[in-house]
Design a protein around this motif. Structure first.
Motif, short mmCIF file in Angstrom:
data_model
loop_
_atom_site.label_atom_id
_atom_site.label_comp_id
_atom_site.label_asym_id
_atom_site.label_seq_id
_atom_site.Cartn_x
_atom_site.Cartn_y
_atom_site.Cartn_z
N LEU A 211 0.82 -1.21 0.00
CA LEU A 211 0.00 0.00 0.00
C LEU A 211 0.86 1.26 0.00
O LEU A 211 0.61 2.22 -0.74
N GLU A 212 1.91 1.25 0.83
CA GLU A 212 2.76 2.43 0.95
C GLU A 212 3.61 2.65 -0.30
O GLU A 212 3.67 3.77 -0.85
N GLN A 213 4.26 1.60 -0.76
CA GLN A 213 5.22 1.76 -1.85
C GLN A 213 4.55 2.02 -3.20
O GLN A 213 5.12 2.71 -4.05
N LYS A 214 3.37 1.49 -3.40
CA LYS A 214 2.65 1.71 -4.66
C LYS A 214 1.62 2.82 -4.57
O LYS A 214 0.97 3.15 -5.57
N GLY A 215 1.46 3.40 -3.38
CA GLY A 215 0.50 4.48 -3.21
C GLY A 215 -0.93 4.06 -3.48
O GLY A 215 -1.74 4.84 -4.01
N LEU A 216 -1.29 2.85 -3.12
CA LEU A 216 -2.63 2.33 -3.40
C LEU A 216 -3.62 2.70 -2.30
O LEU A 216 -3.27 2.75 -1.12
N HIS A 217 -4.85 2.95 -2.70
CA HIS A 217 -5.94 3.03 -1.73
C HIS A 217 -6.27 1.59 -1.31
O HIS A 217 -6.21 0.67 -2.14
N PRO A 218 -6.61 1.37 -0.03
CA PRO A 218 -6.94 0.00 0.39
C PRO A 218 -8.01 -0.66 -0.47
O PRO A 218 -7.95 -1.88 -0.72
N GLY A 219 -8.98 0.12 -0.92
CA GLY A 219 -10.02 -0.44 -1.78
C GLY A 219 -9.47 -0.97 -3.10
O GLY A 219 -9.96 -1.97 -3.64
N GLN A 220 -8.45 -0.29 -3.63
CA GLN A 220 -7.82 -0.76 -4.87
C GLN A 220 -7.16 -2.12 -4.67
O GLN A 220 -7.28 -3.02 -5.51
N LEU A 221 -6.46 -2.25 -3.56
CA LEU A 221 -5.78 -3.52 -3.28
C LEU A 221 -6.80 -4.64 -3.09
O LEU A 221 -6.62 -5.76 -3.59
N LYS A 222 -7.88 -4.32 -2.39
CA LYS A 222 -8.94 -5.32 -2.21
C LYS A 222 -9.46 -5.80 -3.55
O LYS A 222 -9.62 -7.02 -3.78
N ASP A 223 -9.69 -4.88 -4.48
CA ASP A 223 -10.20 -5.26 -5.80
C ASP A 223 -9.17 -6.03 -6.62
O ASP A 223 -9.53 -6.90 -7.43
N MET A 224 -7.88 -5.70 -6.44
CA MET A 224 -6.82 -6.41 -7.15
C MET A 224 -6.81 -7.90 -6.79
O MET A 224 -6.53 -8.76 -7.62
N VAL A 225 -7.10 -8.18 -5.51
CA VAL A 225 -7.00 -9.56 -5.02
C VAL A 225 -8.29 -10.35 -5.27
O VAL A 225 -8.28 -11.57 -5.37
N SER A 226 -9.40 -9.64 -5.40
CA SER A 226 -10.71 -10.32 -5.46
C SER A 226 -11.11 -10.62 -6.91
O SER A 226 -11.47 -9.71 -7.66
N SER A 227 -11.07 -11.89 -7.28
CA SER A 227 -11.52 -12.30 -8.62
C SER A 227 -12.97 -12.78 -8.54
O SER A 227 -13.44 -13.20 -7.48
N PRO A 228 -13.70 -12.71 -9.65
CA PRO A 228 -15.12 -13.11 -9.64
C PRO A 228 -15.31 -14.55 -9.15
O PRO A 228 -14.62 -15.47 -9.60
N ALA A 229 -16.21 -14.70 -8.21
CA ALA A 229 -16.58 -16.00 -7.65
C ALA A 229 -15.40 -16.74 -7.05
O ALA A 229 -15.42 -17.97 -6.90
#
Length: 318
Positions: A266-284
């Motif tokens: 989160l710190e090094q890439k400047g990501l919002h936590p919601g962005q990281l959550k979406d990156m990890v969550s694939s459909p179903a």
């Protein structure tokens, strides 16, 4: 003044500590390890002789009980860290006033004796009772009191300690490993040297933020109470790993490493936590299934309400 430039020598020439609980220890121990404060320059005071003996043996520090005659030395240090419980504020203020009164009486007696013997007495010897001779380098400054009492406002501190310059500080326990966060709010009429001293003191154990005092309650709730909240989350994740069949030690190792890695990402890439959550969550997939359970359990709401409750409690203590 008490602060020294650079890291080659001690930061403070003397430090009195009133109350030696977990927060005071988290601040003091790394300062001692780094040589920012010398052991000989520290005097800590706790409520009872039993506590003093236990902490002295456990921490190898000079600790005395409040009723001990040595307690006066802590109140006469150039910098005093007030770390008692908020409910003990009045007793601490009474102790400080008693030490100052005794010092003033001694100064008056010395002046009378000097006058009767025909010796001149300087006006400065009567200034700042309890500190004029006990705090080398103090000059004309009033003594410095740093309070880490949860929720206790600058107004209350100034009223309780009228002969002091006061600072309200809100640190957190990761100061123990020099990864802390401390919020500061300044009292009235601190000198530049005193402000520098306080910034340096807390800067040696982590980040320092200077904030308007009303924001300190929110900082306390998030950053100071937050480590306990995160510890519960990490423990629960490790318990989940055990429930999924992992050995306890491995589950805890994975939970800690995952938490550290997530923060770094989160710190090094400047990501919002919601962005990281979406990156990890694939459909179903597995992650969105897990997130659905969190939402079902109102985990997000529970964390928000926990922070708000801690902030409200801090305001109530003020």
């Amino acid at each position: 003044m008490t602060a020294h430039a650079g890291a080659s020598g001690p930061l403070l020439s003397g430090l009195g500590i009133i109350g030696l609980g977990q927060m005071a220890q988290a601040l003091l121990l790394p300062l001692l390890e780094q040589g920012d404060v010398l052991l000989a320059a520290v005097q800590a005071v706790v409520a009872t002789p039993a506590s003093a003996e236990r902490l002295q043996q456990q921490l190898q520090l000079p600790v005395c009980a409040a009723a001990d005659g040595q307690a006066a030395a802590a109140w006469q240090a150039p910098v005093v860290l007030l770390a008692v419980k908020p409910q003990q504020l009045a007793a601490a203020a009474e102790a400080a006033a008693s030490v100052a009164a005794a010092a003033e009486a001694a100064a008056v007696a010395a002046a009378a004796a000097a006058t009767s013997s025909g010796c001149a007495v300087s006006e400065s010897s009567a200034a700042s009772p309890g500190h004029s001779s006990a705090s080398p380098g103090h000059g004309d400054e009033l003594p410095l009191l740093i309070s880490v009492l949860a929720g206790v406002s600058l107004a209350r501190l100034q009223a309780a300690f009228p002969g002091w310059r006061v600072v309200r500080a809100v640190p957190n326990t990761p100061c123990l490993v020099r990864a802390g966060i401390t919020g500061l709010a300044w009292g009235e009429q601190l000198s530049d040297g005193q402000r520098h001293c306080v910034r340096e003191l807390f800067g040696r154990v982590g980040q320092v933020l200077e904030l308007p005092e009303p924001q300190l309650d929110g900082l306390l709730a998030l950053a100071s109470s937050g480590p306990a909240l995160m510890a519960v989350v990490i423990e629960a994740l490790a318990d989940g790993g055990v429930a999924a069949g992992l050995p306890r030690a491995l589950a805890q190792q994975l939970a800690l490493a995952m938490t550290g890695g997530t923060v770094a990402l989160l710190e090094q890439k400047g990501l919002h936590p919601g962005q990281l959550k979406d990156m990890v969550s694939s459909p179903a997939g597995t992650t969105i299934t897990a997130l659905r359970q969190l939402e079902r359990g109102a985990v997000r709401s529970a964390l928000i309400e926990a922070v708000l409750a801690a902030a409200e409690r801090s305001r109530a203590l003020g």
